[in-house]
Motif scaffolding. Structure first.
Motif, PDB file in Angstrom:
ATOM      1  N   ALA A 223      12.359  31.089  34.301  1.00  0.00           N
ATOM      2  CA  ALA A 223      11.550  31.965  35.144  1.00  0.00           C
ATOM      3  C   ALA A 223      11.569  31.497  36.590  1.00  0.00           C
ATOM      4  O   ALA A 223      11.551  30.289  36.869  1.00  0.00           O
ATOM      5  N   ILE A 224      11.583  32.439  37.516  1.00  0.00           N
ATOM      6  CA  ILE A 224      11.653  32.146  38.942  1.00  0.00           C
ATOM      7  C   ILE A 224      10.447  32.789  39.631  1.00  0.00           C
ATOM      8  O   ILE A 224      10.187  33.986  39.454  1.00  0.00           O
ATOM      9  N   THR A 225       9.718  32.006  40.412  1.00  0.00           N
ATOM     10  CA  THR A 225       8.486  32.506  41.020  1.00  0.00           C
ATOM     11  C   THR A 225       8.752  33.505  42.132  1.00  0.00           C
ATOM     12  O   THR A 225       9.816  33.532  42.739  1.00  0.00           O
ATOM     13  N   GLN A 226       7.722  34.321  42.418  1.00  0.00           N
ATOM     14  CA  GLN A 226       7.783  35.320  43.483  1.00  0.00           C
ATOM     15  C   GLN A 226       6.438  35.392  44.215  1.00  0.00           C
ATOM     16  O   GLN A 226       5.932  36.471  44.524  1.00  0.00           O
ATOM     17  N   ALA A 227       5.869  34.239  44.506  1.00  0.00           N
ATOM     18  CA  ALA A 227       4.547  34.190  45.141  1.00  0.00           C
ATOM     19  C   ALA A 227       4.532  34.823  46.519  1.00  0.00           C
ATOM     20  O   ALA A 227       3.519  35.405  46.933  1.00  0.00           O
ATOM     21  N   ALA A 228       5.635  34.718  47.270  1.00  0.00           N
ATOM     22  CA  ALA A 228       5.667  35.316  48.603  1.00  0.00           C
ATOM     23  C   ALA A 228       5.510  36.829  48.534  1.00  0.00           C
ATOM     24  O   ALA A 228       5.017  37.448  49.483  1.00  0.00           O
ATOM     25  N   ARG A 229       5.901  37.434  47.415  1.00  0.00           N
ATOM     26  CA  ARG A 229       5.819  38.894  47.272  1.00  0.00           C
ATOM     27  C   ARG A 229       4.489  39.341  46.690  1.00  0.00           C
ATOM     28  O   ARG A 229       3.902  40.323  47.159  1.00  0.00           O
ATOM     29  N   ILE A 230       3.987  38.633  45.673  1.00  0.00           N
ATOM     30  CA  ILE A 230       2.777  39.094  44.978  1.00  0.00           C
ATOM     31  C   ILE A 230       1.535  38.297  45.333  1.00  0.00           C
ATOM     32  O   ILE A 230       0.432  38.644  44.915  1.00  0.00           O
ATOM     33  N   GLY A 231       1.698  37.198  46.068  1.00  0.00           N
ATOM     34  CA  GLY A 231       0.557  36.361  46.428  1.00  0.00           C
ATOM     35  C   GLY A 231       0.466  35.131  45.551  1.00  0.00           C
ATOM     36  O   GLY A 231       0.784  35.169  44.350  1.00  0.00           O
ATOM     37  N   ALA A 232       0.023  34.027  46.146  1.00  0.00           N
ATOM     38  CA  ALA A 232      -0.027  32.753  45.430  1.00  0.00           C
ATOM     39  C   ALA A 232      -0.973  32.800  44.231  1.00  0.00           C
ATOM     40  O   ALA A 232      -0.642  32.316  43.143  1.00  0.00           O
ATOM     41  N   ASP A 233      -2.153  33.380  44.410  1.00  0.00           N
ATOM     42  CA  ASP A 233      -3.129  33.407  43.315  1.00  0.00           C
ATOM     43  C   ASP A 233      -2.612  34.226  42.139  1.00  0.00           C
ATOM     44  O   ASP A 233      -2.762  33.821  40.974  1.00  0.00           O
ATOM     45  N   ALA A 234      -2.026  35.376  42.426  1.00  0.00           N
ATOM     46  CA  ALA A 234      -1.492  36.217  41.357  1.00  0.00           C
ATOM     47  C   ALA A 234      -0.349  35.510  40.634  1.00  0.00           C
ATOM     48  O   ALA A 234      -0.235  35.586  39.406  1.00  0.00           O
ATOM     49  N   GLN A 235       0.499  34.821  41.401  1.00  0.00           N
ATOM     50  CA  GLN A 235       1.610  34.119  40.773  1.00  0.00           C
ATOM     51  C   GLN A 235       1.130  32.962  39.911  1.00  0.00           C
ATOM     52  O   GLN A 235       1.630  32.753  38.802  1.00  0.00           O
ATOM     53  N   LEU A 236       0.157  32.215  40.381  1.00  0.00           N
ATOM     54  CA  LEU A 236      -0.368  31.102  39.584  1.00  0.00           C
ATOM     55  C   LEU A 236      -1.033  31.601  38.302  1.00  0.00           C
ATOM     56  O   LEU A 236      -0.893  30.975  37.243  1.00  0.00           O
ATOM     57  N   ALA A 237      -1.719  32.733  38.383  1.00  0.00           N
ATOM     58  CA  ALA A 237      -2.348  33.304  37.184  1.00  0.00           C
ATOM     59  C   ALA A 237      -1.280  33.736  36.184  1.00  0.00           C
ATOM     60  O   ALA A 237      -1.394  33.478  34.968  1.00  0.00           O
ATOM     61  N   ALA A 238      -0.231  34.403  36.669  1.00  0.00           N
ATOM     62  CA  ALA A 238       0.858  34.833  35.785  1.00  0.00           C
ATOM     63  C   ALA A 238       1.598  33.634  35.219  1.00  0.00           C
ATOM     64  O   ALA A 238       2.006  33.632  34.051  1.00  0.00           O
ATOM     65  N   LEU A 239       1.777  32.613  36.030  1.00  0.00           N
ATOM     66  CA  LEU A 239       2.447  31.394  35.579  1.00  0.00           C
ATOM     67  C   LEU A 239       1.678  30.729  34.451  1.00  0.00           C
ATOM     68  O   LEU A 239       2.264  30.330  33.435  1.00  0.00           O
ATOM     69  N   GLU A 240       0.378  30.634  34.593  1.00  0.00           N
ATOM     70  CA  GLU A 240      -0.425  30.011  33.551  1.00  0.00           C
ATOM     71  C   GLU A 240      -0.336  30.780  32.238  1.00  0.00           C
ATOM     72  O   GLU A 240      -0.202  30.190  31.156  1.00  0.00           O
TER      73      GLU A 240
ATOM     74  N   ARG B 153       8.974  27.255  29.441  1.00  0.00           N
ATOM     75  CA  ARG B 153       9.191  25.818  29.582  1.00  0.00           C
ATOM     76  C   ARG B 153      10.138  25.432  30.715  1.00  0.00           C
ATOM     77  O   ARG B 153      10.430  24.245  30.880  1.00  0.00           O
ATOM     78  N   LEU B 154      10.620  26.379  31.502  1.00  0.00           N
ATOM     79  CA  LEU B 154      11.494  26.045  32.625  1.00  0.00           C
ATOM     80  C   LEU B 154      11.229  27.028  33.758  1.00  0.00           C
ATOM     81  O   LEU B 154      11.357  28.241  33.571  1.00  0.00           O
ATOM     82  N   VAL B 155      10.850  26.489  34.936  1.00  0.00           N
ATOM     83  CA  VAL B 155      10.437  27.336  36.052  1.00  0.00           C
ATOM     84  C   VAL B 155      11.071  26.848  37.348  1.00  0.00           C
ATOM     85  O   VAL B 155      11.061  25.651  37.645  1.00  0.00           O
ATOM     86  N   GLN B 156      11.601  27.786  38.116  1.00  0.00           N
ATOM     87  CA  GLN B 156      12.080  27.496  39.460  1.00  0.00           C
ATOM     88  C   GLN B 156      11.051  27.998  40.467  1.00  0.00           C
ATOM     89  O   GLN B 156      10.676  29.175  40.440  1.00  0.00           O
ATOM     90  N   ILE B 157      10.600  27.109  41.335  1.00  0.00           N
ATOM     91  CA  ILE B 157       9.676  27.479  42.401  1.00  0.00           C
ATOM     92  C   ILE B 157      10.529  27.858  43.609  1.00  0.00           C
ATOM     93  O   ILE B 157      11.083  26.998  44.291  1.00  0.00           O
ATOM     94  N   ARG B 158      10.619  29.155  43.858  1.00  0.00           N
ATOM     95  CA  ARG B 158      11.554  29.688  44.849  1.00  0.00           C
ATOM     96  C   ARG B 158      10.776  30.490  45.889  1.00  0.00           C
ATOM     97  O   ARG B 158      10.591  31.691  45.748  1.00  0.00           O
ATOM     98  N   GLU B 159      10.327  29.825  46.922  1.00  0.00           N
ATOM     99  CA  GLU B 159       9.452  30.485  47.903  1.00  0.00           C
ATOM    100  C   GLU B 159       9.917  30.211  49.326  1.00  0.00           C
ATOM    101  O   GLU B 159       9.146  29.814  50.191  1.00  0.00           O
ATOM    102  N   ARG B 160      11.186  30.443  49.585  1.00  0.00           N
ATOM    103  CA  ARG B 160      11.733  30.180  50.919  1.00  0.00           C
ATOM    104  C   ARG B 160      11.105  31.063  51.986  1.00  0.00           C
ATOM    105  O   ARG B 160      11.103  30.706  53.168  1.00  0.00           O
ATOM    106  N   ASP B 161      10.585  32.230  51.615  1.00  0.00           N
ATOM    107  CA  ASP B 161      10.010  33.154  52.599  1.00  0.00           C
ATOM    108  C   ASP B 161       8.524  32.914  52.833  1.00  0.00           C
ATOM    109  O   ASP B 161       7.909  33.595  53.653  1.00  0.00           O
ATOM    110  N   MET B 162       7.937  31.961  52.131  1.00  0.00           N
ATOM    111  CA  MET B 162       6.516  31.669  52.306  1.00  0.00           C
ATOM    112  C   MET B 162       6.346  30.661  53.445  1.00  0.00           C
ATOM    113  O   MET B 162       7.000  29.622  53.447  1.00  0.00           O
ATOM    114  N   PRO B 163       5.503  30.937  54.408  1.00  0.00           N
ATOM    115  CA  PRO B 163       5.325  30.018  55.539  1.00  0.00           C
ATOM    116  C   PRO B 163       4.621  28.723  55.120  1.00  0.00           C
ATOM    117  O   PRO B 163       3.867  28.696  54.156  1.00  0.00           O
TER     118      PRO B 163
END
Length: 314
Positions: free
Chosen positions: A133-150, A158-168
């Motif tokens: 799974a690859i994160t998309q927090a910059a698009r949906i928001g950090a809180d929403a992504q953390l909730a979905a991740l949990e 069991r395997l996650v890529q934190i991919r947030e190059r567009d997040m300041p």
């Protein structure tokens, strides 16, 4: 030295355990453990050899198997090219016809030794889950992504890529720190996209490289787990040469991430990864329902961004 082709089976039970056989006393490397299988005869396809060998060695009939990785090894007596297949369904009770012993092993916790050298690297590949799974927090928001991740972690991710190059910054570091803590708290592995310094600072399990970063390297980064995105066979060959643990290849289908441009399709994917010695995840407009198609075309599994966090994918 002439290359001997061998078909090797990773028999997998529903609980995730896999089968090893101990070589008999009258063979090369007596007492060593290996994956079942045997020599591919002239004019025989590796899959056909696998089915025949498992019938002869174990007395079972293969119902479902998938091509996986192809590795080479030079022994003193032979140069072997091993075509590994994951065997997920078979008929009949196991019968030990050629090995000194058989043993079901837990992935990541092998209890028998020594392992036949050619088969040793395969054990690390087996520890990779089939969904990345690859994160998309910059698009949906950090809180929403953390909730979905949990929620996904609770359901077995069991395997996650934190991919947030567009997040300041500093939001990016704050999000990545919380995500790594959450992922590792569930016994899963977290990879940081591209930023080795951040991965070290946060204690991540490894990094994931872009194709551009991959092609600029001359040696493997010093992390336990390193993957890379590849779009061509040349990029995949670079990942192999550097000894990376896995690659992600695509896009198989059109995706919003790439402006809905046409994907390469399964046949082109299959050509790119042909005879690859490291596991490859397919990516691009895919979800868990596409897993069988991915396996049939030689993929280790599926990587996903948007579909990874859909509620119905958990």
């Amino acid at each position: 030295m002439t290359v001997t082709h061998v078909a090797a089976a990773v028999l997998l039970r529903e609980d995730g355990s896999y089968l090893l056989g101990q070589r008999a006393a009258d063979t090369f490397y007596p007492g060593f453990w290996e994956f079942p299988g045997g020599k591919v005869e002239p004019g025989e396809a590796p899959r056909d050899a696998l089915i025949r060998e498992l019938r002869e060695e174990l007395g079972i009939e293969v119902v479902q198997c998938f091509p996986w990785i192809v590795r080479e090894h030079e022994y003193e007596h032979a140069h072997v090219r091993l075509h590994f297949f994951r065997v997920t369904k078979w008929q009949g009770e196991l019968q030990d016809h050629v090995h000194a012993a058989l043993s079901w092993q837990t992935i990541g916790a092998k209890s028998v030794a020594p392992m036949l050298p050619a088969n040793g690297p395969v054990l690390k590949a087996l520890t990779l889950p089939d969904f990345y799974a690859i994160t998309q927090a910059a698009r949906i928001g950090a809180d929403a992504q953390l909730a979905a991740l949990e929620q996904a972690l609770k359901h077995g991710l069991r395997l996650v890529q934190i991919r947030e190059r567009d997040m300041p910054e500093p939001q990016r570091t704050a999000f990545a720190s919380e995500a790594v803590r959450l992922i590792q708290g569930f016994g899963a592995r977290a990879l940081i996209n591209g930023d080795a310094d951040m991965a070290l600072e946060l204690g991540a399990d490894g990094i994931h490289l872009s194709a551009r970063e991959l092609m600029a390297l001359t040696q493997r980064p010093e992390f336990k787990l390193v993957g890379a995105s590849c779009h061509t066979r040349g990029e995949l060959d670079q990942a192999i040469a550097l000894g990376l643990d896995f690659a992600v290849v695509g896009s198989v289908n059109a995706t919003p991430t790439h402006g809905m441009q046409e994907g390469i399709g399964w046949e082109a994917f299959n050509i790119i990864i042909a005879d690859c010695p490291i596991p490859v995840f397919a990516i691009g407009g895919l979800q868990r329902d596409n897993m069988l198609a991915a396996w049939r075309h030689g993929a280790h599994g599926i990587a996903a961004i948007r579909s990874a966090w859909a509620v119905d994918s958990f």
